[in-house]
Write an enzyme that holds these catalytic residues in place. Sequence first.
Site, PDB file in Angstrom:
ATOM      1  N   TYR A  32       0.827  -1.201   0.000  1.00 12.86           N
ATOM      2  CA  TYR A  32       0.000   0.000   0.000  1.00 12.86           C
ATOM      3  C   TYR A  32       0.861   1.250   0.000  1.00 12.86           C
ATOM      4  O   TYR A  32       2.067   1.202   0.236  1.00 12.86           O
ATOM      5  CB  TYR A  32      -0.928   0.011   1.222  1.00 12.86           C
ATOM      6  N   LYS A 146       6.513  -1.979   1.955  1.00  9.86           N
ATOM      7  CA  LYS A 146       5.351  -1.342   2.594  1.00  9.86           C
ATOM      8  C   LYS A 146       4.152  -2.278   2.434  1.00  9.86           C
ATOM      9  O   LYS A 146       3.246  -2.053   1.614  1.00  9.86           O
ATOM     10  CB  LYS A 146       5.084   0.028   1.988  1.00  9.86           C
ATOM     11  N   GLU A 178      12.974   2.844  13.867  1.00 10.93           N
ATOM     12  CA  GLU A 178      12.068   3.910  13.409  1.00 10.93           C
ATOM     13  C   GLU A 178      10.855   3.936  14.315  1.00 10.93           C
ATOM     14  O   GLU A 178      10.781   3.215  15.312  1.00 10.93           O
ATOM     15  CB  GLU A 178      11.660   3.681  11.957  1.00 10.93           C
ATOM     16  N   LEU A 202      11.450   1.341   6.780  1.00  4.90           N
ATOM     17  CA  LEU A 202      10.880   1.805   5.524  1.00  4.90           C
ATOM     18  C   LEU A 202      11.564   3.112   5.149  1.00  4.90           C
ATOM     19  O   LEU A 202      11.658   4.028   5.972  1.00  4.90           O
ATOM     20  CB  LEU A 202       9.378   2.034   5.670  1.00  4.90           C
TER      21      LEU A 202
END
Length: 283
Positions: A32, A146, A178, A202
């Site tokens: 996505y 993702k 993250e 990511l």
Amino acid sequence: MEKVIVNDQIMNRSDASVDIEDRGYQFGDGVYEVIRVYGGQLFTGDEHLNRLYSSAEKINIAVPFQKGKLQSMLNKLIKENDIIDGSVYMQVTRGASPRNHVFPGEDVKPVLTAYTKVVARPEASLESGVEAIVADDIRWLRCDIKSLNLLPNLLAKQAAKEQGCYEAILHRSGTVTEGSASNAYIVSNGKVKTHPATNLILNGITRQVVMELCNYNNIPFSEEAFQLDELLEAEEIFVTSTTSEVMPIIRIDGKVVGDGKPGPLTRKLQSLFYEKIGVAHTK
């Protein structure tokens, strides 16, 4: 009436449907993207679409449209839904087939869906800063994809909310990776640091914008892993994402960051980012 995209058709949301055996629904077998819309225009649309196609390729899904056609459909959807400031969500799944862990045959076609929504910029939080917690990074080892598999992220985000915080900063055995829905940064000795773009994070599009802003404006920047003790002793902490922009963290695990206010480098990057997206400064 709100419009959505299903495959190559723009239709009323009330008319849209997805098969109960869609592999995205049953396995999270898909990818996505969320793209920010400012002033009725996609922001970094090319970069987001490139990442969508890259994520899909990494799990052997062929997006059923060329990038140009998909971007054209998204622009039309934004116009039809009269989105000025908001976002576009899209996902591509492997398609619908009888439930089986093994990939289906070539006769099963990927399914693309997309919709828009109005999203206000978090101006108050950007101005005052927010709080965060630290949490174990229990995600899989391909965070560069993702994918739709976000349960560990949800658990971390919920834990943050239950403690009255905005975000959870994740770590693997003490190495900060993250946020649950963002990239994380510290400022140490006047230098911005963030985890390298490996399989453990990511490579956020806003992260890439921040890197460019640092390079163009001679702000010291380093892609290097840092530890929890560095995080907790940092001069400044901030996170970035499509919807959070450049968000200052002023308290983490109950400990005040710096003087408890957004720091000067964070403020500088916010200002540069506002110029980039063409909006007035928050202050």
